[in-house]
Design a protein around this motif. Structure first.
Motif, PDB file in Angstrom:
ATOM      1  N   TYR A 232       1.302   6.836   0.051  1.00 60.79           N
ATOM      2  CA  TYR A 232       0.793   8.191  -0.020  1.00 60.79           C
ATOM      3  C   TYR A 232       1.149   8.966   1.246  1.00 60.79           C
TER       4      TYR A 232
ATOM      5  N   GLU B  69      -9.545   5.308 -13.759  1.00 61.84           N
ATOM      6  CA  GLU B  69      -9.057   4.924 -12.436  1.00 61.84           C
ATOM      7  C   GLU B  69      -9.602   5.859 -11.366  1.00 61.84           C
ATOM      8  N   TRP B  70      -9.600   5.341 -10.138  1.00 63.50           N
ATOM      9  CA  TRP B  70     -10.021   6.082  -8.952  1.00 63.50           C
ATOM     10  C   TRP B  70      -9.021   5.723  -7.864  1.00 63.50           C
ATOM     11  N   HIS B  71      -8.330   6.690  -7.312  1.00 57.67           N
ATOM     12  CA  HIS B  71      -7.366   6.451  -6.242  1.00 57.67           C
ATOM     13  C   HIS B  71      -7.926   7.047  -4.958  1.00 57.67           C
TER      14      HIS B  71
ATOM     15  N   MET C  39      -2.952   3.452  -0.349  1.00 56.67           N
ATOM     16  CA  MET C  39      -3.763   4.006  -1.431  1.00 56.67           C
ATOM     17  C   MET C  39      -4.422   2.865  -2.189  1.00 56.67           C
ATOM     18  N   GLU C  40      -5.743   2.891  -2.264  1.00 48.38           N
ATOM     19  CA  GLU C  40      -6.470   1.895  -3.045  1.00 48.38           C
ATOM     20  C   GLU C  40      -6.629   2.398  -4.470  1.00 48.38           C
ATOM     21  N   VAL C  41      -6.469   1.498  -5.418  1.00 50.11           N
ATOM     22  CA  VAL C  41      -6.668   1.811  -6.826  1.00 50.11           C
ATOM     23  C   VAL C  41      -7.881   1.019  -7.302  1.00 50.11           C
TER      24      VAL C  41
ATOM     25  N   GLU D 113      -7.640   9.370 -14.712  1.00 50.99           N
ATOM     26  CA  GLU D 113      -7.899   9.207 -13.282  1.00 50.99           C
ATOM     27  C   GLU D 113      -8.914  10.246 -12.842  1.00 50.99           C
TER      28      GLU D 113
ATOM     29  N   SER E 259     -10.864   0.779 -10.646  1.00 50.56           N
ATOM     30  CA  SER E 259     -10.995   1.144 -12.058  1.00 50.56           C
ATOM     31  C   SER E 259     -12.254   0.542 -12.656  1.00 50.56           C
TER      32      SER E 259
ATOM     33  N   ARG F 172     -11.863  -3.047  -7.445  1.00 49.06           N
ATOM     34  CA  ARG F 172     -10.640  -2.721  -6.699  1.00 49.06           C
ATOM     35  C   ARG F 172      -9.481  -3.502  -7.310  1.00 49.06           C
TER      36      ARG F 172
END
Length: 186
Positions: free
Chosen positions: A160, A131-133, A169-171, A95, A173, A152
């Motif tokens: 969160y 990943e990017w949160h 929270m958007e995830v 991440e 990748s 997305r």
């Protein structure tokens, strides 16, 4: 020590290590309000001891191959950073994340720095998924994910808790084959 150039204006990406605790605290003090809108780092680093502990925690993660921390310097001044909050070579998942003080915002430094670390993670370390949160309200962070070619995956609704409020929270990748296939010509 190494430094990787991020632009033609003297901006560099370097490891952010415990011996830089005082500089890191000064950077946090300059950007605390801006950084703290969405990132808990501003609340975690409030004095020299907490600055040292935070940096030492990432030094331990680096030694254990479970995380990494890099600073972004412009004109010799620390203005932000990028990191692998988690880094799991066994599962092939990491991440990535970032923060930046307002003086350096809008110049593409985070995007360029993230490209460097993601490329290293995929090509050198065999990471398959990065990943990017980001909090749904953090438009700047979501824009970085898009510029990095991430997709997305979904939204974790009200997952969160931050400063007394629950946030979506958007995830996002990117997978190694997608990263390799992308055209990143400026």
């Amino acid at each position: 020590m190494y430094a990787i150039s991020l632009d033609d204006k003297g901006s560099e990406l370097r490891p952010l290590e415990p011996w830089r605790a005082e500089e890191f605290l000064e950077h946090m003090d300059r950007g605390r309000k801006f950084i703290g809108r969405f990132v808990g780092l501003a609340d975690a680093v409030t004095d020299l001891d907490s600055s040292r502990r935070f940096l030492q925690g990432y030094a331990h993660k680096a030694a254990n191959d479970t995380g990494r921390l890099y600073g972004i310097w412009t004109g010799g001044e620390l203005v932000g950073g990028v990191l692998f909050r988690t880094f799991d070579t066994r599962s092939g998942v990491a991440e990535a994340g970032c923060w930046l003080e307002p003086s350096a915002a809008g110049r593409g430094l985070v995007t360029r720095a993230c490209r460097v670390i993601i490329d290293w993670a995929i090509e050198e370390r065999g990471i398959h998924r990065v990943e990017w949160h980001a909090a749904s309200g953090n438009a700047a962070s979501i824009a970085v994910a898009r510029r990095l070619g991430m997709s997305r995956d979904g939204v974790l609704r009200e997952s969160y808790p931050y400063r007394g409020e629950r946030h979506d929270m958007e995830v996002w990748s990117v997978l190694a084959p997608e990263w390799r296939a992308a055209d990143r010509t400026p």
